[in-house]
Scaffold this active site. Structure first.
Site, mmCIF file in Angstrom:
data_model
loop_
_atom_site.group_PDB
_atom_site.id
_atom_site.type_symbol
_atom_site.label_atom_id
_atom_site.label_comp_id
_atom_site.label_asym_id
_atom_site.label_seq_id
_atom_site.Cartn_x
_atom_site.Cartn_y
_atom_site.Cartn_z
ATOM 1 N N LYS A 170 22.105 64.005 56.872
ATOM 2 C CA LYS A 170 22.361 62.752 57.603
ATOM 3 C C LYS A 170 22.616 61.626 56.618
ATOM 4 O O LYS A 170 23.596 60.883 56.733
ATOM 5 C CB LYS A 170 21.154 62.413 58.465
ATOM 6 C CG LYS A 170 21.145 60.983 59.005
ATOM 7 C CD LYS A 170 19.952 60.684 59.907
ATOM 8 C CE LYS A 170 18.770 60.171 59.177
ATOM 9 N NZ LYS A 170 18.819 58.784 58.739
ATOM 10 N N ASN A 171 21.730 61.467 55.627
ATOM 11 C CA ASN A 171 21.805 60.296 54.758
ATOM 12 C C ASN A 171 22.954 60.366 53.757
ATOM 13 O O ASN A 171 23.298 59.361 53.139
ATOM 14 C CB ASN A 171 20.462 60.070 54.058
ATOM 15 C CG ASN A 171 19.399 59.690 55.063
ATOM 16 O OD1 ASN A 171 19.715 59.362 56.223
ATOM 17 N ND2 ASN A 171 18.145 59.745 54.664
ATOM 18 N N CYS A 198 12.048 48.395 61.775
ATOM 19 C CA CYS A 198 11.880 49.558 62.650
ATOM 20 C C CYS A 198 10.422 49.984 62.522
ATOM 21 O O CYS A 198 9.619 49.319 61.873
ATOM 22 C CB CYS A 198 12.818 50.688 62.229
ATOM 23 S SG CYS A 198 12.439 51.292 60.606
ATOM 24 N N ARG A 240 12.161 46.447 56.434
ATOM 25 C CA ARG A 240 13.461 46.909 55.929
ATOM 26 C C ARG A 240 14.488 45.786 55.794
ATOM 27 O O ARG A 240 15.540 45.784 56.409
ATOM 28 C CB ARG A 240 13.982 48.058 56.790
ATOM 29 C CG ARG A 240 12.970 49.200 56.847
ATOM 30 C CD ARG A 240 13.432 50.384 57.604
ATOM 31 N NE ARG A 240 14.369 51.180 56.786
ATOM 32 C CZ ARG A 240 14.930 52.303 57.236
ATOM 33 N NH1 ARG A 240 14.679 52.701 58.457
ATOM 34 N NH2 ARG A 240 15.771 52.977 56.480
ATOM 35 N N ASP A 253 10.625 60.439 52.840
ATOM 36 C CA ASP A 253 11.052 61.103 54.080
ATOM 37 C C ASP A 253 10.349 62.440 54.290
ATOM 38 O O ASP A 253 10.462 63.028 55.365
ATOM 39 C CB ASP A 253 12.573 61.315 54.075
ATOM 40 C CG ASP A 253 13.301 60.000 54.291
ATOM 41 O OD1 ASP A 253 14.536 59.967 54.142
ATOM 42 O OD2 ASP A 253 12.638 58.985 54.584
ATOM 43 N N ARG A 259 17.980 61.946 66.108
ATOM 44 C CA ARG A 259 18.818 61.102 65.235
ATOM 45 C C ARG A 259 19.157 61.863 63.953
ATOM 46 O O ARG A 259 20.182 61.622 63.330
ATOM 47 C CB ARG A 259 18.085 59.807 64.878
ATOM 48 C CG ARG A 259 17.977 58.790 65.988
ATOM 49 C CD ARG A 259 17.355 57.502 65.480
ATOM 50 N NE ARG A 259 17.835 57.231 64.149
ATOM 51 C CZ ARG A 259 17.031 56.816 63.141
ATOM 52 N NH1 ARG A 259 15.743 56.638 63.337
ATOM 53 N NH2 ARG A 259 17.525 56.577 61.948
#
Ligand code: EPZ
Length: 412
Positions: free
Chosen positions: A21-22, A114, A119, A301, A393
């Site tokens: 994803k990243n 979030c 952030r 993560d 997500r």
């Protein structure tokens, strides 16, 4: 969406990892730098990527997807990212640097905080100002104007997103730039490689000190998204939590070094060229003290995965979260509902392993939801996990993948 997990099954077998994803988000952010085709292979079908594609399409890019190949081309017909779409994902911030570099103006709704922290974007914005870009912002949007000019800039923290935005801005800047204290995550290195394939002149790929010679234009590229190291760690954690034996294929073992260094001494871990096998014969006596930090150290993560493994181990673990100010509390509370013993003081969690039992818990962010799923696999009885839309997500089908290895998860 919820998961109903019946714990206790041993996970066994092989599973392939898909694109990160990243990495995909950073590469899609860079696609605004050219009208030529950017072709991305191994581009995961997950909601953050689909929302990033929606953002690009809404701003004028032509976007096509065929399986895990995505093609983005054409120019933007606006440099103002619409809030309704940009607010769907934080990754929308990654179009800022490229948009300013290519169109000399950009308007971005500030993504805001979030569940894991505030952030802010101060490093992104002060870096753009160092390049001569005028940055103004209101409470909920940032406005950038001007032609980026080569400069020297040191990031006060090795921010992944700021590094990626500043790389894109420097790639088309007038003159040469030096960026110091850059993030060196594999996803950032992949962006550097794709930018160079597009005609950028970046030296120091994968390093924290980058030199960039600005060029007049960038052309298209045909690039493959790197494997998702966090997804790989998730599958390996599921094996570790269930006394399983799982081989994760199509991954890059070196991207998992910090994670495997923690697990490796407690489980039977075998590395292959692009696979890792983990066999767990007995739950470990805790994991010692683990601090999260920028790559190549233990990734933030993967912290929620470790917290869950610690909670169902047979000893003590101390987890120190140094990147995000609120990335321990929520999962600690949820694990304690499952009979866990997780005490959080500031950014440190002290965990004493217990036999966990099923409970009703909730996911408040993407990686936290994956962590709770791992905990539920080793808990006795049934666990209901709500908030699975967070998990979707970043995971294409976590329940389906784990069920293919022997888990018993029903999606409702
Ligand atoms: C990227 O977020 C990842 N997201 C995150 O993954 C990951 O946790 C994070 O890097 C750290 O590795 C994507 O790549 C899309 P940072 P990013 O800028 O770029 C502070 C996931 O689940 N900071 O490296 O936002 C920030 O508040 C997500 O896949 C500033 O203070 O992370 C945080 O405390 C979660 N000012 C720390 O730095 C800034 O201008 C790390 O942030 C920028 C960051």
């Amino acid at each position: 969406m919820d998961y109903i997990v019946r714990g206790g099954n041993r996970l066994d077998g092989e599973i392939a990892v898909y694109g990160a994803k990243n990495c995909a988000l950073a590469l899609l952010g860079a696609s605004v730098l050219t009208d030529d085709q950017i072709i991305l292979h191994n581009c995961p079908v997950i909601s953050d990527v689909e929302n990033m594609l929606l953002l690009l399409r809404t701003m004028g890019k032509k976007v096509l997807r065929s399986g895990d190949t995505v093609v983005v081309s054409g120019g933007l017909n606006t440099t103002a990212a619409p809030k309704s779409v940009a607010s769907l994902l934080r990754g929308s911030a990654l179009i800022l640097g490229g948009t300013v570099a290519r169109y000399h103006c950009a308007e971005l709704p500030l993504p805001g905080g979030c569940a894991i922290g505030a952030r802010p974007m101060d490093i992104h914005l002060s870096g753009l100002e160092a390049l001569g870009v005028t940055v103004e912002h209101t409470a909920d949007a940032v406005y950038c104007t001007g032609v980026p000019k080569g400069a020297q800039f040191t990031l006060r923290f090795a921010s992944v997103g700021a590094t990626e935005n500043l790389l894109c801005a420097c790639a088309l800047a007038e003159g040469e730039s030096t960026l110091a204290n850059c993030a060196t995550e594999p996803e950032v290195a992949a962006l550097e490689l794709m930018l160079n394939e597009m005609g950028a002149e970046i030296s120091g790929v994968g390093q924290s000190l980058l030199h960039i010679k600005g060029v007049a234009r960038l052309h298209g590229a045909d690039f493959t998204v790197i494997p998702d190291r966090i997804v790989a760690a998730t599958y390996l954690s599921a094996a570790a939590a269930t006394l399983g034996d799982v081989t994760v294929r199509d991954c890059v073992p070196t991207h998992l070094d910090a994670f495997l260094n923690v697990l490796g001494t407690r489980f039977n871990v075998k590395r292959y060229e692009n696979a890792v096998r983990l066999r767990c014969d007995a739950l470990p006596d805790g994991y010692g003290t683990v601090r999260t930090a920028p790559y190549p150290l233990f990734p933030t993560d993967m912290q929620s995965l470790l917290l869950s493994l610690a909670a169902c181990s047979r000893g003590k673990t101390t987890v120190c979260e140094t990147l995000f100010e609120n990335r321990l509390e929520h999962n600690a509370e949820q694990l304690n509902k499952m009979g866990g013993d997780v005490i959080v003081k500031g950014n440190v969690a002290t965990v004493h392993g217990r036999k966990l039992h099923g409970a009703e818990v909730s996911a408040s962010d993407l990686r936290g939801g994956a962590g709770l799923t791992v905990a539920a696999l080793c808990a006795e009885g049934m666990t209901k996990i709500s908030g699975i839309e967070h998990v979707n997500r970043g995971y294409a089908d976590l329940a389906g993948d784990l069920n293919s290895l022997g888990a018993d998860i029903v999606v409702i």
